[in-house]
Write a protein that holds these residues in place. Structure first.
Motif, short mmCIF file in Angstrom:
data_model
loop_
_atom_site.label_atom_id
_atom_site.label_comp_id
_atom_site.label_asym_id
_atom_site.label_seq_id
_atom_site.Cartn_x
_atom_site.Cartn_y
_atom_site.Cartn_z
N THR A 114 0.84 -1.19 0.00
CA THR A 114 0.00 0.00 0.00
C THR A 114 0.88 1.25 0.00
O THR A 114 2.05 1.20 0.41
CB THR A 114 -0.89 0.02 1.24
OG1 THR A 114 -0.06 0.04 2.41
CG2 THR A 114 -1.79 -1.22 1.28
N PRO A 115 0.34 2.39 -0.44
CA PRO A 115 1.12 3.63 -0.41
C PRO A 115 1.67 3.96 0.97
O PRO A 115 2.82 4.40 1.11
CB PRO A 115 0.12 4.69 -0.89
CG PRO A 115 -0.83 3.93 -1.75
CD PRO A 115 -0.96 2.58 -1.11
N SER A 116 0.87 3.72 2.02
CA SER A 116 1.34 4.05 3.37
C SER A 116 2.48 3.14 3.79
O SER A 116 3.44 3.59 4.43
CB SER A 116 0.18 3.96 4.37
OG SER A 116 -0.35 2.64 4.39
N ARG A 117 2.40 1.86 3.45
CA ARG A 117 3.48 0.95 3.83
C ARG A 117 4.76 1.28 3.05
O ARG A 117 5.86 1.25 3.61
CB ARG A 117 3.08 -0.50 3.57
CG ARG A 117 4.10 -1.48 4.15
CD ARG A 117 3.79 -2.91 3.88
NE ARG A 117 4.74 -3.78 4.60
CZ ARG A 117 4.99 -5.04 4.27
NH1 ARG A 117 4.37 -5.59 3.25
NH2 ARG A 117 5.87 -5.76 4.96
N LEU A 118 4.63 1.58 1.78
CA LEU A 118 5.81 1.92 0.98
C LEU A 118 6.43 3.23 1.47
O LEU A 118 7.66 3.38 1.48
CB LEU A 118 5.44 2.00 -0.49
CG LEU A 118 5.04 0.67 -1.15
CD1 LEU A 118 4.68 0.89 -2.61
CD2 LEU A 118 6.16 -0.36 -1.04
N ALA A 119 5.59 4.18 1.86
CA ALA A 119 6.11 5.45 2.37
C ALA A 119 6.86 5.24 3.68
O ALA A 119 7.92 5.82 3.92
CB ALA A 119 4.97 6.45 2.57
N GLU A 126 7.28 3.17 -5.43
CA GLU A 126 5.95 3.17 -6.02
C GLU A 126 5.69 1.84 -6.71
O GLU A 126 6.60 1.27 -7.33
CB GLU A 126 5.82 4.29 -7.07
CG GLU A 126 6.10 5.69 -6.55
CD GLU A 126 6.23 6.69 -7.67
OE1 GLU A 126 6.26 6.26 -8.85
OE2 GLU A 126 6.33 7.89 -7.38
N PRO A 127 4.46 1.32 -6.64
CA PRO A 127 4.14 0.10 -7.38
C PRO A 127 4.21 0.36 -8.88
O PRO A 127 3.94 1.47 -9.35
CB PRO A 127 2.70 -0.21 -6.95
CG PRO A 127 2.43 0.65 -5.77
CD PRO A 127 3.32 1.84 -5.88
N ALA A 160 14.46 -7.55 1.65
CA ALA A 160 14.53 -8.27 2.92
C ALA A 160 13.55 -7.70 3.92
O ALA A 160 12.91 -8.44 4.68
CB ALA A 160 15.96 -8.21 3.46
N ALA A 161 13.41 -6.37 3.94
CA ALA A 161 12.47 -5.73 4.87
C ALA A 161 11.03 -6.11 4.55
O ALA A 161 10.19 -6.19 5.45
CB ALA A 161 12.65 -4.21 4.82
N LEU A 162 10.76 -6.37 3.27
CA LEU A 162 9.41 -6.79 2.87
C LEU A 162 9.19 -8.29 3.09
O LEU A 162 8.07 -8.78 2.95
CB LEU A 162 9.16 -6.43 1.40
CG LEU A 162 8.95 -4.95 1.10
CD1 LEU A 162 8.98 -4.70 -0.41
CD2 LEU A 162 7.63 -4.46 1.69
N GLY A 163 10.27 -9.00 3.37
CA GLY A 163 10.16 -10.43 3.66
C GLY A 163 10.11 -11.33 2.46
O GLY A 163 9.86 -12.54 2.59
#
Length: 319
Positions: free
Chosen positions: A110-115, A167-168, A197-200
């Motif tokens: 989501t935009p908030s998670r990417l931010a 951004e996606p 890695a942070a995104l798993g």
């Protein structure tokens, strides 16, 4: 029938900076060699390498400008990149072999998670240099060890991420577009891997494009094909003056007497504020003489042009 040998192009003194838009598939050194050949220049270099898989801004220094390449080597850089999520490779980019895969939950990007993720990687961060890099260990480049199947210990290095956006990609749920402005020495491949890695799920770079170095930007650049299509005089007109590499540095202008003494390596006294780097010019005619630092009311020479280089550049720039 034996082909006749190709005529050797005579080299000449050429001074200035060519902002090149390097294509994918060509090493930085090969691109410099092509520019050098097209301009029939005696001397050329660049201000920071780009891998063959990367494209974008490569300032090519010719003649006198090579003396100031280090300034741009130290400058901040900006890049655009594409990250492939869910796949890790041996090199951190598309050139390596796949070593791990993982599912990608696109709904969580989501935009908030990417931010929030971008904020996490903004500022001073530590990176472990990749094995597939030119950094040296005991006199050998790390990539030499990597090719031999040897992994050596690398100390973390501090770099600064000044700005970062994620951004996606509209047409690919398993990819992200990354835009970054960073300090020298930043490995964008490593940044991509750390974000993965942070995104798993892991990640690697599939595209990398340099958009700026210091105050120089990609829209100012020319491609090799466009340069080759020009006539020799038109190619020369694409060059920027050597002082382009010193953009942002304070300027000092010396009269004819002090200019001559400065060029011979003598310090000059004057009402100059302290500065670690200044660009020094002669006033008649206005021409770059070199760089210096100012301390204690003295102008202390650093990198100087030879008088012949100054006169050659003035002749080259004359209409």
């Amino acid at each position: 029938m034996t082909a006749e040998p190709r005529a050797r192009v005579p080299r000449r003194p050429v001074h200035g900076v060519l902002l090149l838009d390097k294509p994918v598939g060509l090493s930085a050194q090969a691109a410099v060699s092509k520019v050098k050949w097209l301009l029939a220049a005696e001397k050329a270099g660049h201000t920071g390498t780009l891998d063959p898989l990367a494209s974008g801004l490569l300032p090519v220094c010719l003649g006198a400008a090579t003396k100031f390449a280090q300034v741009q080597l130290e400058a901040d850089k900006a890049y655009e990149a594409v990250l492939r999520l869910g796949v890790r490779t041996t090199t951190g980019d598309a050139e390596g072999e796949v070593i791990a895969t993982a599912p990608v939950d696109a709904a969580r990007l989501t935009p908030s998670r990417l931010a929030e993720l971008a904020r996490r990687f903004t500022g001073v961060i530590e990176q472990i240099p990749p094995m597939h890099s030119a950094l040296k260990k005991d006199g050998k480049a790390l990539y030499e060890y990597a090719r031999a199947g040897i992994e050596v210990e690398r100390a973390p290095r501090r770099v600064t991420i000044h700005a970062l956006t994620l951004e996606p990609m509209p047409d690919d749920p398993a990819a992200l577009r990354l835009r970054v402005r960073c300090s020298k020495g930043t490995y964008v491949r490593t940044l991509a891997e750390d974000i993965g890695a942070a995104l798993g799920c892991g990640a690697h770079l599939t595209a990398l494009r340099r958009t700026a170095t210091g105050g120089l930007t990609l829209p100012q650049a020319i491609t090799l094909d466009a340069l080759e299509a020009l006539s020799p005089p038109q190619r020369l007109r694409c060059l920027l003056p050597p002082e382009t590499l010193l953009e942002g540095a304070p300027r000092v202008v010396l009269d004819e007497r002090d200019a001559g003494r400065f060029l011979s390596g003598l310090r000059r006294r004057g009402p100059w504020p302290p500065a670690e780097l200044v660009a020094v010019f002669g006033d008649r005619p206005r021409a770059l003489l070199g760089t210096a630092r100012c301390a204690g009311g003295e102008l202390i020479p650093a990198r100087l042009l030879a008088p012949t280089e100054v006169s050659q550049y003035l002749q080259q720039a004359a209409p």
